[in-house]
Design a protein around this motif. Structure first.
Motif, PDB file in Angstrom:
ATOM      1  N   LYS A   7       0.857  -1.185   0.000  1.00  0.00           N
ATOM      2  CA  LYS A   7       0.000   0.000   0.000  1.00  0.00           C
ATOM      3  C   LYS A   7       0.895   1.237   0.000  1.00  0.00           C
ATOM      4  N   ARG A   8       0.779   2.052  -1.056  1.00  0.00           N
ATOM      5  CA  ARG A   8       1.569   3.271  -1.197  1.00  0.00           C
ATOM      6  C   ARG A   8       0.624   4.450  -1.443  1.00  0.00           C
ATOM      7  N   ASP A   9       0.807   5.457  -0.680  1.00  0.00           N
ATOM      8  CA  ASP A   9       0.005   6.683  -0.834  1.00  0.00           C
ATOM      9  C   ASP A   9      -1.499   6.393  -0.835  1.00  0.00           C
ATOM     10  N   GLY A  10      -1.919   5.471  -0.007  1.00  0.00           N
ATOM     11  CA  GLY A  10      -3.348   5.191   0.132  1.00  0.00           C
ATOM     12  C   GLY A  10      -3.917   4.239  -0.890  1.00  0.00           C
ATOM     13  N   SER A  11      -3.105   3.729  -1.817  1.00  0.00           N
ATOM     14  CA  SER A  11      -3.633   2.768  -2.793  1.00  0.00           C
ATOM     15  C   SER A  11      -2.677   1.583  -2.905  1.00  0.00           C
ATOM     16  N   TRP A  12      -3.256   0.447  -3.269  1.00  0.00           N
ATOM     17  CA  TRP A  12      -2.444  -0.772  -3.417  1.00  0.00           C
ATOM     18  C   TRP A  12      -1.784  -0.776  -4.781  1.00  0.00           C
ATOM     19  N   GLN A  13      -0.485  -1.091  -4.777  1.00  0.00           N
ATOM     20  CA  GLN A  13       0.280  -1.201  -6.026  1.00  0.00           C
ATOM     21  C   GLN A  13       0.992  -2.547  -6.035  1.00  0.00           C
ATOM     22  N   CYS A  14       0.886  -3.234  -7.143  1.00  0.00           N
ATOM     23  CA  CYS A  14       1.501  -4.565  -7.269  1.00  0.00           C
ATOM     24  C   CYS A  14       2.616  -4.516  -8.310  1.00  0.00           C
ATOM     25  N   ASP A  15       3.779  -5.032  -7.918  1.00  0.00           N
ATOM     26  CA  ASP A  15       4.925  -5.125  -8.824  1.00  0.00           C
ATOM     27  C   ASP A  15       5.164  -6.590  -9.159  1.00  0.00           C
ATOM     28  N   VAL A  16       5.337  -6.879 -10.429  1.00  0.00           N
ATOM     29  CA  VAL A  16       5.587  -8.252 -10.863  1.00  0.00           C
ATOM     30  C   VAL A  16       6.966  -8.680 -10.378  1.00  0.00           C
ATOM     31  N   LEU A  17       7.046  -9.868  -9.790  1.00  0.00           N
ATOM     32  CA  LEU A  17       8.332 -10.406  -9.333  1.00  0.00           C
ATOM     33  C   LEU A  17       9.066 -11.022 -10.510  1.00  0.00           C
ATOM     34  N   ALA A  18      10.381 -10.874 -10.505  1.00  0.00           N
ATOM     35  CA  ALA A  18      11.198 -11.440 -11.584  1.00  0.00           C
ATOM     36  C   ALA A  18      11.049 -12.952 -11.592  1.00  0.00           C
ATOM     37  N   ASP A  19      10.951 -13.492 -12.789  1.00  0.00           N
ATOM     38  CA  ASP A  19      10.778 -14.933 -12.935  1.00  0.00           C
ATOM     39  C   ASP A  19      12.085 -15.540 -13.418  1.00  0.00           C
ATOM     40  N   ASP A  20      12.719 -16.324 -12.577  1.00  0.00           N
ATOM     41  CA  ASP A  20      13.982 -16.971 -12.952  1.00  0.00           C
ATOM     42  C   ASP A  20      13.750 -18.112 -13.927  1.00  0.00           C
ATOM     43  N   ARG A  21      12.533 -18.532 -14.084  1.00  0.00           N
ATOM     44  CA  ARG A  21      12.247 -19.645 -14.974  1.00  0.00           C
ATOM     45  C   ARG A  21      12.598 -19.297 -16.420  1.00  0.00           C
ATOM     46  N   SER A  22      12.308 -18.072 -16.845  1.00  0.00           N
ATOM     47  CA  SER A  22      12.615 -17.690 -18.224  1.00  0.00           C
ATOM     48  C   SER A  22      14.129 -17.696 -18.450  1.00  0.00           C
ATOM     49  N   ALA A  23      14.900 -17.260 -17.460  1.00  0.00           N
ATOM     50  CA  ALA A  23      16.361 -17.293 -17.584  1.00  0.00           C
ATOM     51  C   ALA A  23      16.855 -18.737 -17.625  1.00  0.00           C
ATOM     52  N   ALA A  24      16.257 -19.591 -16.810  1.00  0.00           N
ATOM     53  CA  ALA A  24      16.655 -21.004 -16.810  1.00  0.00           C
ATOM     54  C   ALA A  24      16.298 -21.660 -18.137  1.00  0.00           C
ATOM     55  N   ASP A  25      15.115 -21.361 -18.666  1.00  0.00           N
ATOM     56  CA  ASP A  25      14.724 -21.919 -19.958  1.00  0.00           C
ATOM     57  C   ASP A  25      15.660 -21.459 -21.072  1.00  0.00           C
ATOM     58  N   ALA A  26      16.067 -20.188 -21.032  1.00  0.00           N
ATOM     59  CA  ALA A  26      17.000 -19.682 -22.039  1.00  0.00           C
ATOM     60  C   ALA A  26      18.347 -20.388 -21.938  1.00  0.00           C
ATOM     61  N   ARG A  27      18.808 -20.620 -20.717  1.00  0.00           N
ATOM     62  CA  ARG A  27      20.089 -21.324 -20.515  1.00  0.00           C
ATOM     63  C   ARG A  27      19.998 -22.760 -21.009  1.00  0.00           C
ATOM     64  N   ILE A  28      18.874 -23.418 -20.742  1.00  0.00           N
ATOM     65  CA  ILE A  28      18.679 -24.802 -21.191  1.00  0.00           C
ATOM     66  C   ILE A  28      18.691 -24.858 -22.711  1.00  0.00           C
ATOM     67  N   GLU A  29      18.015 -23.916 -23.356  1.00  0.00           N
ATOM     68  CA  GLU A  29      18.010 -23.875 -24.823  1.00  0.00           C
ATOM     69  C   GLU A  29      19.415 -23.649 -25.371  1.00  0.00           C
ATOM     70  N   SER A  30      20.176 -22.761 -24.741  1.00  0.00           N
ATOM     71  CA  SER A  30      21.540 -22.490 -25.168  1.00  0.00           C
ATOM     72  C   SER A  30      22.407 -23.743 -25.045  1.00  0.00           C
ATOM     73  N   LEU A  31      22.274 -24.437 -23.923  1.00  0.00           N
ATOM     74  CA  LEU A  31      23.051 -25.668 -23.731  1.00  0.00           C
ATOM     75  C   LEU A  31      22.626 -26.759 -24.711  1.00  0.00           C
ATOM     76  N   ALA A  32      21.347 -26.829 -25.009  1.00  0.00           N
ATOM     77  CA  ALA A  32      20.867 -27.830 -25.971  1.00  0.00           C
ATOM     78  C   ALA A  32      21.455 -27.563 -27.358  1.00  0.00           C
ATOM     79  N   ARG A  33      21.512 -26.273 -27.754  1.00  0.00           N
ATOM     80  CA  ARG A  33      22.126 -25.944 -29.048  1.00  0.00           C
ATOM     81  C   ARG A  33      23.605 -26.307 -29.057  1.00  0.00           C
ATOM     82  N   GLU A  34      24.289 -26.062 -27.939  1.00  0.00           N
ATOM     83  CA  GLU A  34      25.714 -26.387 -27.848  1.00  0.00           C
ATOM     84  C   GLU A  34      25.934 -27.895 -27.935  1.00  0.00           C
ATOM     85  N   VAL A  35      25.085 -28.657 -27.258  1.00  0.00           N
ATOM     86  CA  VAL A  35      25.192 -30.121 -27.309  1.00  0.00           C
ATOM     87  C   VAL A  35      24.956 -30.617 -28.734  1.00  0.00           C
ATOM     88  N   ASP A  36      23.962 -30.044 -29.413  1.00  0.00           N
ATOM     89  CA  ASP A  36      23.697 -30.441 -30.803  1.00  0.00           C
ATOM     90  C   ASP A  36      24.896 -30.144 -31.700  1.00  0.00           C
TER      91      ASP A  36
END
Length: 146
Positions: A53-82
């Motif tokens: 609650k900020r200045d009398g109203s509720w504000q929601c901030d999206v939390l960073a998702d590490d899953r997208s970074a992990a998925d990108a790393r997995i894709e990068s490693l898969a390309r390297e393995v190929d």
């Protein structure tokens, strides 16, 4: 018998309010309290937000998702393995071609090379001289003991 039925019915009816309180809320979002607000989970997308609650109203901030970074790393490693798999296959193919071109050679046996033969001959003579010196020292030592 009637008393037993009343006891069972009372126990069942007494457990219903406790069961209703423990059931998870039916809806898209689940909310958990936090130190300065709450955390909201979107059960359909998996996105999480931290709300304060900020200045009398509720504000929601999206939390960073590490899953997208992990998925990108997995894709990068898969390309390297190929890429490495293709390279290994290419090298194996080249090895098969070179072995089949050389007549009389089999896998694991080096082709006849004059430099290799010369180095092997040198090593054999070196070892022979070493063993001769050891034999000579042994005979001299045994002669001194007598």
């Amino acid at each position: 018998m009637r008393l037993f039925a009343l006891i069972v019915a009372g126990a069942v009816l007494g457990a219903v309010p406790a069961w209703a309180q423990s059931a998870p809320p039916a809806g898209r979002y689940q909310i958990a309290p936090d130190e300065d607000g709450f955390v909201r989970l979107d059960t359909e997308t998996g996105a999480m937000s931290h709300c304060v609650k900020r200045d009398g109203s509720w504000q929601c901030d999206v939390l960073a998702d590490d899953r997208s970074a992990a998925d990108a790393r997995i894709e990068s490693l898969a390309r390297e393995v190929d890429a490495l798999t293709r390279k290994v296959d290419s090298l194996a193919e080249q090895l098969e071609k070179s072995v089949s071109k050389e007549s009389g050679t089999t896998a694991g046996v080096p082709p006849q090379d004059p430099e290799f033969d010369q180095a092997l001959s040198f090593a054999e003579r070196l070892m022979q001289r070493f063993f001769d010196m050891v034999r000579q020292l042994k005979t001299e030592e045994s002669a001194e003991r007598i």
